[in-house]
Design an enzyme around this catalytic site. Sequence first.
Site, PDB file in Angstrom:
ATOM      1  N   SER A   1      -9.377   0.552  -5.834  1.00  0.00           N
ATOM      2  CA  SER A   1      -8.300  -0.104  -5.657  1.00  0.00           C
ATOM      3  C   SER A   1      -8.953  -1.844  -5.359  1.00  0.00           C
ATOM      4  O   SER A   1      -9.696  -2.111  -5.957  1.00  0.00           O
ATOM      5  CB  SER A   1      -7.393   0.177  -4.646  1.00  0.00           C
ATOM      6  OG  SER A   1      -6.188  -0.554  -4.739  1.00  0.00           O
TER       7      SER A   1
ATOM      8  N   GLU B   1      -0.874   3.908 -12.184  1.00  0.00           N
ATOM      9  CA  GLU B   1      -1.410   3.597 -11.232  1.00  0.00           C
ATOM     10  C   GLU B   1      -0.223   3.379 -10.130  1.00  0.00           C
ATOM     11  O   GLU B   1       0.202   3.962  -9.163  1.00  0.00           O
ATOM     12  CB  GLU B   1      -1.925   2.225 -11.260  1.00  0.00           C
ATOM     13  CG  GLU B   1      -3.477   2.350 -11.828  1.00  0.00           C
ATOM     14  CD  GLU B   1      -4.600   2.844 -11.035  1.00  0.00           C
ATOM     15  OE1 GLU B   1      -4.244   3.119 -10.010  1.00  0.00           O
ATOM     16  OE2 GLU B   1      -5.543   2.898 -11.547  1.00  0.00           O
TER      17      GLU B   1
ATOM     18  N   HIS C   1      -1.807   5.956  -8.335  1.00  0.00           N
ATOM     19  CA  HIS C   1      -2.756   5.406  -7.696  1.00  0.00           C
ATOM     20  C   HIS C   1      -3.621   6.256  -6.658  1.00  0.00           C
ATOM     21  O   HIS C   1      -2.693   7.119  -5.791  1.00  0.00           O
ATOM     22  CB  HIS C   1      -2.228   4.055  -7.179  1.00  0.00           C
ATOM     23  CG  HIS C   1      -3.130   3.165  -6.534  1.00  0.00           C
ATOM     24  ND1 HIS C   1      -4.242   2.641  -7.461  1.00  0.00           N
ATOM     25  CD2 HIS C   1      -3.027   2.460  -5.446  1.00  0.00           C
ATOM     26  CE1 HIS C   1      -5.027   1.579  -6.668  1.00  0.00           C
ATOM     27  NE2 HIS C   1      -4.213   1.697  -5.556  1.00  0.00           N
TER      28      HIS C   1
END
Length: 488
Positions: free
Chosen positions: A188, A315, A409
């Site tokens: 991320s 995500e 995610h």
Amino acid sequence: MTDSPIVDTASGPVRGFWRGHGTPDASAAFLGIPFTKPPVGKLRFAAPAPPDPWTEPLDATTYGATPLRITGEENLIPEPAVPGKSTLNVNVFTPATGGSLPVLVWIHGGGYTEGSPASPWYDGARFNRDGVVTVSISYRLGFDGFGYISGAPANRGVLDWIAALEWVQRNIAAFGGDPSRVTIGGQSAGGGAVLTLLGMPQAQHLFDRAMSFSGALADVPLAIAKARADRIAELGGVTPDVEGFRALTERRIRQLQPKAATPRAGIGMVLDLLNDGLPWGPMVDGELLRHPTVDSLTTGTGSDKPLLLGSTDDEFTMVAEREGGRFRRMPSGILLLPFLHGRSTRRAYLRANRPQRKKGGAAMVGRFISDHVFRVLVPRVAEARSGADAETWAYRFSWVSPVKGWACHCLDVPFWFDGLDREKVANLAGVAPPQALADDMHAAAVRFITDGDPGWPAWSTEPGTARVFDAPASGTDRDAYASVLPLV
């Protein structure tokens, strides 16, 4: 091996502790080692300064203080907040066997405003088992780390990454690591940090390989960074300079950050993020970061370093799913109007995502958000490095969480670390996630860190090719990111 391990660093000795004593997987952990002076008082908003040396062994058996001040109980990854002033630390996990081993330096995510290097998901024990020394690092977050401040160095969080990597170069050999075989990795915002460093001429001597998982770049334009700083100063009733901002406590600035960046909520906040990008993070200041990251990679910066990058399939679809009621009956073409204004691009994107359209409006909007923020970066970066001396490998993570209903995610992180048994993994991956998939992904990461090749054809030699990680079986796809290409 019964005595506590003590290692001499350039600043002084540190005392850690053994794990798995008496087993072939025995390793040592050294936690909370400061790589700078505490960033408080006159050093708040300053460049990182070397720590004062010490002579007696420093207790390195518990995690040090973190820039994160509030533990996010609802966060996808458990992220402990540890109180204290000395927040810039490294944690070192090393095999008991010693030797000159490859090194992974891990940079945590959290949107550049959250995240913690003390997460149990980042424990390096399984990498140690496979002959890799692992280091996790902290850095200043949010406005303290990345906000524009007249009279203070820009990109202080980036300077913290560099200072931590310099610490690794000076000290990792004492922990059994090889300073000439350092791979930087992150997920991320941490994956964005990896790409940012890969595109920085000033950082090239500090690592030789890079892994970016679900990377999210900030590349905040200087004018926007200045405007957001002025807004915080206005809201806080101070002058927009070092002395003014030092008059605001960390807590007060954390309260003002969201108001200065994305004051709207719900889908309005999503639109702000898509239009303006991440509110806090590395800014293109013209000095430390001279160009946006992809532009720097296009000019050849970092071209001598192998790169592994990729994303999960959905995500941020969970973000759109929360607004699912309003999306349920609207055609996908209309749903994407606020996001994709160009008619031809919108039509091409809808054609490329026919399977996703069948899953409903929330799935389609969520896929677009995922593509815009994360997934489009994979082909953009891969193509930017098309003339690089070193190769670029891509992957997709497609295994769907039985809990969340998406390949979402953060879901991939415990697979990369071979940590499916760790705290709160079941909340995201269910009670029986596929260990065979973790074996496959972790082995690929170890191969890349050790040999510079994760084990499938590189994008740079077979454009469009990526490894698709899924269960019950993974495979190679020669057109893995076709659905996102209309956005490139």
